[in-house]
Design a protein around this motif. Structure first.
Motif, PDB file in Angstrom:
ATOM      1  N   GLY A  89       0.817  -1.207   0.000  1.00 19.35           N
ATOM      2  CA  GLY A  89       0.000   0.000   0.000  1.00 19.35           C
ATOM      3  C   GLY A  89       0.850   1.256   0.000  1.00 19.35           C
ATOM      4  O   GLY A  89       0.542   2.234  -0.691  1.00 19.35           O
ATOM      5  N   LEU A  90       1.928   1.241   0.785  1.00 22.60           N
ATOM      6  CA  LEU A  90       2.847   2.376   0.790  1.00 22.60           C
ATOM      7  C   LEU A  90       3.436   2.592  -0.595  1.00 22.60           C
ATOM      8  O   LEU A  90       3.460   3.719  -1.101  1.00 22.60           O
ATOM      9  N   PHE A  91       3.899   1.518  -1.218  1.00 26.60           N
ATOM     10  CA  PHE A  91       4.494   1.661  -2.545  1.00 26.60           C
ATOM     11  C   PHE A  91       3.452   2.127  -3.555  1.00 26.60           C
ATOM     12  O   PHE A  91       3.741   2.968  -4.418  1.00 26.60           O
ATOM     13  N   ALA A  92       2.234   1.612  -3.449  1.00 26.71           N
ATOM     14  CA  ALA A  92       1.173   2.044  -4.363  1.00 26.71           C
ATOM     15  C   ALA A  92       0.915   3.542  -4.240  1.00 26.71           C
ATOM     16  O   ALA A  92       0.669   4.221  -5.245  1.00 26.71           O
ATOM     17  N   GLU A  93       0.976   4.080  -3.006  1.00 24.75           N
ATOM     18  CA  GLU A  93       0.800   5.521  -2.816  1.00 24.75           C
ATOM     19  C   GLU A  93       1.968   6.299  -3.411  1.00 24.75           C
ATOM     20  O   GLU A  93       1.778   7.368  -4.003  1.00 24.75           O
ATOM     21  N   MET A  94       3.184   5.787  -3.244  1.00 22.28           N
ATOM     22  CA  MET A  94       4.355   6.438  -3.838  1.00 22.28           C
ATOM     23  C   MET A  94       4.214   6.517  -5.350  1.00 22.28           C
ATOM     24  O   MET A  94       4.557   7.521  -5.972  1.00 22.28           O
ATOM     25  N   VAL A  95       3.692   5.464  -5.943  1.00 26.26           N
ATOM     26  CA  VAL A  95       3.508   5.421  -7.391  1.00 26.26           C
ATOM     27  C   VAL A  95       2.329   6.289  -7.817  1.00 26.26           C
ATOM     28  O   VAL A  95       2.383   6.999  -8.828  1.00 26.26           O
ATOM     29  N   ARG A  96       1.283   6.272  -7.013  1.00 21.67           N
ATOM     30  CA  ARG A  96       0.040   6.942  -7.416  1.00 21.67           C
ATOM     31  C   ARG A  96       0.213   8.439  -7.591  1.00 21.67           C
ATOM     32  O   ARG A  96      -0.419   9.057  -8.453  1.00 21.67           O
ATOM     33  N   GLN A  97       1.082   9.057  -6.777  1.00 23.00           N
ATOM     34  CA  GLN A  97       1.266  10.506  -6.953  1.00 23.00           C
ATOM     35  C   GLN A  97       1.755  10.816  -8.364  1.00 23.00           C
ATOM     36  O   GLN A  97       1.433  11.861  -8.925  1.00 23.00           O
ATOM     37  N   TRP A  98       2.535   9.913  -8.937  1.00 27.27           N
ATOM     38  CA  TRP A  98       3.045  10.117 -10.293  1.00 27.27           C
ATOM     39  C   TRP A  98       2.005   9.778 -11.346  1.00 27.27           C
ATOM     40  O   TRP A  98       1.855  10.509 -12.332  1.00 27.27           O
ATOM     41  N   THR A  99       1.278   8.678 -11.171  1.00 28.21           N
ATOM     42  CA  THR A  99       0.246   8.362 -12.164  1.00 28.21           C
ATOM     43  C   THR A  99      -0.823   9.448 -12.177  1.00 28.21           C
ATOM     44  O   THR A  99      -1.314   9.830 -13.236  1.00 28.21           O
ATOM     45  N   ASP A 100      -1.159   9.969 -10.999  1.00 32.04           N
ATOM     46  CA  ASP A 100      -2.151  11.052 -10.945  1.00 32.04           C
ATOM     47  C   ASP A 100      -1.647  12.282 -11.694  1.00 32.04           C
ATOM     48  O   ASP A 100      -2.392  12.903 -12.462  1.00 32.04           O
ATOM     49  N   GLU A 101      -0.386  12.655 -11.449  1.00 31.38           N
ATOM     50  CA  GLU A 101       0.160  13.823 -12.142  1.00 31.38           C
ATOM     51  C   GLU A 101       0.173  13.615 -13.646  1.00 31.38           C
ATOM     52  O   GLU A 101      -0.237  14.494 -14.420  1.00 31.38           O
ATOM     53  N   TYR A 102       0.649  12.476 -14.087  1.00 27.03           N
ATOM     54  CA  TYR A 102       0.783  12.250 -15.522  1.00 27.03           C
ATOM     55  C   TYR A 102      -0.573  12.167 -16.215  1.00 27.03           C
ATOM     56  O   TYR A 102      -0.720  12.613 -17.348  1.00 27.03           O
ATOM     57  N   ARG A 103      -1.565  11.623 -15.535  1.00 25.36           N
ATOM     58  CA  ARG A 103      -2.900  11.530 -16.147  1.00 25.36           C
ATOM     59  C   ARG A 103      -3.589  12.886 -16.218  1.00 25.36           C
ATOM     60  O   ARG A 103      -4.410  13.116 -17.106  1.00 25.36           O
ATOM     61  N   THR A 104      -3.273  13.770 -15.285  1.00 24.11           N
ATOM     62  CA  THR A 104      -3.964  15.058 -15.255  1.00 24.11           C
ATOM     63  C   THR A 104      -3.166  16.194 -15.882  1.00 24.11           C
ATOM     64  O   THR A 104      -3.754  17.126 -16.436  1.00 24.11           O
ATOM     65  N   ALA A 105      -1.827  16.133 -15.791  1.00 29.97           N
ATOM     66  CA  ALA A 105      -1.017  17.269 -16.225  1.00 29.97           C
ATOM     67  C   ALA A 105      -0.026  16.930 -17.333  1.00 29.97           C
ATOM     68  O   ALA A 105       0.707  17.813 -17.780  1.00 29.97           O
ATOM     69  N   GLY A 106       0.013  15.700 -17.782  1.00 31.85           N
ATOM     70  CA  GLY A 106       0.963  15.323 -18.810  1.00 31.85           C
ATOM     71  C   GLY A 106       2.284  14.853 -18.218  1.00 31.85           C
ATOM     72  O   GLY A 106       2.464  14.804 -17.003  1.00 31.85           O
ATOM     73  N   PHE A 107       3.219  14.547 -19.090  1.00 30.23           N
ATOM     74  CA  PHE A 107       4.438  13.853 -18.712  1.00 30.23           C
ATOM     75  C   PHE A 107       5.675  14.755 -18.696  1.00 30.23           C
ATOM     76  O   PHE A 107       6.795  14.262 -18.795  1.00 30.23           O
ATOM     77  N   ALA A 108       5.478  16.059 -18.546  1.00 34.10           N
ATOM     78  CA  ALA A 108       6.613  16.979 -18.645  1.00 34.10           C
ATOM     79  C   ALA A 108       7.579  16.845 -17.473  1.00 34.10           C
ATOM     80  O   ALA A 108       8.781  17.033 -17.629  1.00 34.10           O
TER      81      ALA A 108
END
Length: 202
Positions: A89-108
């Motif tokens: 769960g901890l690792f999933a949260e660490m990853v999720r902050q990035w998937t959320d950013e990339y899905r909403t703001a792009g991959f810059a």
């Protein structure tokens, strides 16, 4: 290591360190100029020499250090967000902050510490050392969190390194592919291994 969000209520020096981290994670060290940092921070250009007499190298090193502290401080927040905290769960949260950013703001944006390492590891010893210290500052609280979740002490450091290495690699692949596939893959595949490391008493 993500470094995003507004630095409201901070002085010009803190704003410039934050802005440097944001620009480095987007453009890399070479493409991040002192003038761009001052403009991004809304700080007078003349203040750069005042606050950073060591020039760009000092500013980059401080931005890298800031990013390491930011990532370290996020670990407790990730745990607090979990109804039932587990290593996966901890690792999933660490990853999720990035998937959320990339899905909403792009991959810059990427990790400013990784960017500084790629750009400066061989040419600037001080920046390489700052990057190594930033990764250590991030790894240590991840290891402590794993210990608190029941992972034996002798494995926490290695697993924390595995988690951060996997995340950093997945960020790089995600930016290249413009897809979160690598991020969701590492969360899914590494999760069971992390949970299996928890000590089972009795």
């Amino acid at each position: 290591m993500k470094a995003a969000g507004a630095e409201t209520g901070r002085g010009p020096r803190e704003r410039m360190v934050f802005s440097a981290a944001q620009l480095i994670r987007r453009d890399g060290v070479a493409a991040t100029g002192m003038r761009e940092v001052a403009a991004h921070a809304g700080a007078p250009r003349g203040s750069l020499q005042h606050y950073f007499p060591g020039g760009k190298e000092q500013l980059v090193n401080e931005a890298v250090g800031w990013a390491g502290r930011y990532a370290a401080n996020r670990v407790a927040r990730f745990l607090a967000a979990l109804d039932r905290p587990t290593p996966s769960g901890l690792f999933a949260e660490m990853v999720r902050q990035w998937t959320d950013e990339y899905r909403t703001a792009g991959f810059a944006g990427g990790c400013p510490v990784a960017a500084a390492t790629v750009d400066c590891a061989e040419s600037t010893a001080a920046t390489r050392e700052a990057a190594a210290a930033a990764f250590a500052a991030w790894t240590e609280p991840v290891g402590r969190a794993l210990a608190g979740l029941g992972v034996p002490d002798e494995r926490t450091g290695a697993l924390a390194t595995l988690m951060i290495s996997s995340l950093e690699g997945a960020i790089l692949i995600a930016r290249a592919e413009r897809d979160v596939r690598a991020l969701t893959t590492v969360a899914r595949e590494l999760g069971p291994l992390l949970d299996a490391a928890v000590r089972r008493d009795g």
